[in-house]
Scaffold this motif. Structure first.
Motif, short mmCIF file in Angstrom:
data_model
loop_
_atom_site.label_atom_id
_atom_site.label_comp_id
_atom_site.label_asym_id
_atom_site.label_seq_id
_atom_site.Cartn_x
_atom_site.Cartn_y
_atom_site.Cartn_z
N LEU A 39 -22.10 20.93 31.78
CA LEU A 39 -21.12 21.05 32.38
C LEU A 39 -21.08 22.53 33.11
O LEU A 39 -20.75 22.72 34.24
N ALA A 40 -20.85 23.32 32.12
CA ALA A 40 -20.86 24.80 32.56
C ALA A 40 -22.06 25.30 33.27
O ALA A 40 -21.73 26.20 34.45
N LYS A 93 -8.56 32.64 35.20
CA LYS A 93 -9.06 33.04 34.06
C LYS A 93 -9.44 31.97 33.05
O LYS A 93 -10.32 31.77 32.64
N ASP A 94 -8.69 30.60 33.44
CA ASP A 94 -9.15 29.32 33.00
C ASP A 94 -10.34 28.85 33.57
O ASP A 94 -11.33 28.23 32.59
N VAL A 144 -13.95 28.12 31.31
CA VAL A 144 -14.65 26.61 31.35
C VAL A 144 -16.14 26.97 31.85
O VAL A 144 -17.12 26.35 31.25
N LEU A 145 -16.41 27.85 32.66
CA LEU A 145 -17.70 28.32 33.10
C LEU A 145 -18.84 28.99 32.16
O LEU A 145 -19.85 28.93 31.84
N SER A 188 -9.80 23.54 30.42
CA SER A 188 -10.51 22.24 31.01
C SER A 188 -9.25 21.45 31.44
O SER A 188 -9.24 20.96 32.45
N MET A 189 -8.31 21.29 30.51
CA MET A 189 -7.16 20.47 30.65
C MET A 189 -6.37 20.80 31.45
O MET A 189 -5.60 20.14 32.43
N LYS A 190 -6.09 22.29 31.58
CA LYS A 190 -5.23 22.81 32.46
C LYS A 190 -5.85 22.54 34.25
O LYS A 190 -4.92 22.44 34.94
N LEU A 191 -6.97 22.84 34.24
CA LEU A 191 -7.78 22.54 35.44
C LEU A 191 -7.66 21.24 35.88
O LEU A 191 -8.00 20.91 37.21
N GLY A 192 -7.53 20.34 35.09
CA GLY A 192 -7.51 19.00 35.16
C GLY A 192 -8.92 18.36 35.55
O GLY A 192 -9.09 17.41 36.36
N LEU A 193 -9.89 19.01 34.95
CA LEU A 193 -11.12 18.73 35.30
C LEU A 193 -11.53 17.08 34.81
O LEU A 193 -12.40 16.58 35.58
N PHE A 194 -10.90 16.47 33.91
CA PHE A 194 -11.33 15.28 33.37
C PHE A 194 -10.33 14.32 33.93
O PHE A 194 -10.50 13.04 33.88
N THR A 195 -9.26 14.63 34.87
CA THR A 195 -8.32 13.73 35.28
C THR A 195 -7.83 13.95 36.72
O THR A 195 -7.46 12.89 37.49
#
Length: 466
Positions: free
Chosen positions: A218-219, A342-343, A347-348, A366-373
């Motif tokens: 992913l990164a 920063k988030d 992730v990267l 990852s969850m704060k950025l909502g990548l999965f949802t």
């Protein structure tokens, strides 16, 4: 004049191969000891504890407003069937409404009584607007799932195993081993990641090793994937523009949505394109951004020629990073801009599986950025504007009432349709193109201007004058 609408295609990173693998691993966080036990032993909760919860809720409601529980009982059938919000439940303010909700949930809800006898959650949400009665009043002592010593549970709602991902929740704290866990509406609230007990530390370490390969992929690929989305969106817009020209040549009848859009534009009843789109599709009202239905509707209108679209795409050397930042950090507030950046960097960079802190920080980012949802807007700024000339023609054909175009309407250039040729600029092909455009209502040319450009015979051969 109806203003332009800035709307970019919504997309999700779930199409990126590593995302699905990561999402499956994160979903396994819901397989917590407490969570699993809660689903397994809900029948025990119903038989042993729910009667006490009902009485506690009733007493809390009666303390606020004597006799209120009897009134709630009398409204049970109306709450089940009415599509309206009952004012009787709200007349004493939010505190009483919350207490009434708690009592009604434990006394009548389908989570507690089952679907056959209980009142559906949708009816409760319509009246009270909350997923579960989270008043913190219902507490029990139960064995800790990690060490079997007595632990303190706060019960805010049953998970209702038939639809566990949408229901209430609980929280527990064990003074013996330190285990802490919170589950609400079927989602883990970082309970396991924040817990420092030996069982949770071991679990998090195992999960980090399982997710490491997908996280590295992913990164490495997420920036490029964001850029691909932007480039494909630009190509999609150009394809629809080309298709609209073919529709004009064929003189095809406009679609129903195109006809309705044209009528609304020419009527002047709406101040913005967003309002017109909401009138065509009521499901878009208030949530046009990041809505795939809004994108599909705009593309249909572009293909029919009643709207125009202009795209701005970024061509910097590090365009993949630019595309990703614009997708994830769209219109950040000054208070959160630095935190989101920063988030994104976290992730990267990925994480080291051997480091629990590194893994927890990466997963939280990852969850704060909502990548999965979450859905994101493609990093292409697409400006949509009504094509006034086309809308006038379509609207006239819709209701049979001709409308005069505004004086400042800009005619489309005839050379758009003219075949490439080295002949004189006023060749027969160009005259035919101008004739076609004028007959379709796309350009308005004064007779004096026509004659000044050498089109003296245009008026005679125009189909409208035959």
């Amino acid at each position: 004049m109806i203003d332009a609408l800035l709307f970019s295609k919504p997309f999700t990173f779930l199409a990126c191969p590593p995302i699905a693998e990561l999402k499956d691993a994160i979903d396994s966080l819901n397989a917590l000891p407490g969570h699993s036990r809660w689903l397994k032993d809900e029948d025990i909760i119903r038989r042993v504890h729910v009667p006490a919860f009902v009485e506690q809720s009733r007493q809390a409601l009666e303390t606020l407003v004597p006799g209120r529980s009897l009134m709630v009982d009398s409204l049970s059938e109306r709450i089940r069937h009415t599509p309206r919000v009952l004012q009787e439940l709200r007349e004493h303010g939010p505190e009483v409404a919350a207490a009434a909700h708690s009592y009604f949930y434990w006394r009548y809800s389908a989570d507690v009584l089952g679907r056959a006898q209980g009142i559906p959650r949708s009816a409760l949400e319509r009246q009270f607007g909350r997923v579960a009665a989270r008043d913190g009043a219902h507490k029990i002592i139960w064995d800790c799932p990690c060490c079997d010593h007595p632990a303190r549970y706060q019960v805010d709602g049953l998970l209702a195993s038939q639809r566990s991902s949408r229901q209430g929740g609980f929280a527990l704290e064990c003074d013996h081993c330190g285990h802490q866990e919170r589950v609400y509406a079927g989602f883990l609230h970082y309970g396991r990641l924040q817990c420092q007990c030996a069982a949770c530390k071991s679990y998090v370490g195992i999960l980090a090793y399982d997710m490491a390969r997908a996280a590295r992929k992913l990164a490495e690929n997420i920036e490029n994937y964001a850029w691909i989305q932007a480039a494909e969106t630009l190509a999609e817009i150009e394809e629809y523009k080309d298709e609209s020209l073919q529709i004009l040549y064929r003189r095809a009848s406009p679609s129903r949505n195109a006809g309705s859009f044209a009528v609304e534009v020419t009527s002047g009843r709406h101040e913005s394109m967003a309002a017109i789109l909401a009138s065509l599709d009521p499901g878009l009202e208030g949530c046009i951004e990041k809505n795939p239905r809004g994108w599909a509707l705009l593309c249909e209108l572009l293909r029919e020629g009643v709207v125009d679209a202009e795209c701005l795409i970024y061509q910097e050397a590090d365009r993949e990073r630019v595309a990703l930042q614009l997708s994830l950090l769209e219109e950040p507030s000054p208070k959160t801009e630095g935190l989101l950046q920063k988030d994104l960097e976290t992730v990267l960079q990925g994480y080291q599986p051997a480091s629990r802190e590194s893994f927890v920080a990466w997963l939280k980012a990852s969850m704060k950025l909502g990548l999965f949802t979450g859905k994101f807007c493609t990093a292409v700024e697409v400006t949509w504007r009504p094509n006034v000339q086309r809308c006038e023609l379509v609207a006239r054909n819709q209701d049979g009432q001709p409308r005069k175009l505004p004086d400042n309407a800009t005619p489309r250039a005839a050379t758009t349709f003219a075949a490439s040729s080295k002949r004189a600029p006023h060749a027969d092909a160009e005259i035919e193109a101008v004739t076609l455009l004028r007959s379709l209502g796309y350009i308005i040319v004064a007779p004096a201007e026509i004659e000044g450009h050498g089109y003296s015979r245009l008026g005679e051969c125009t189909p409208l004058n035959k």
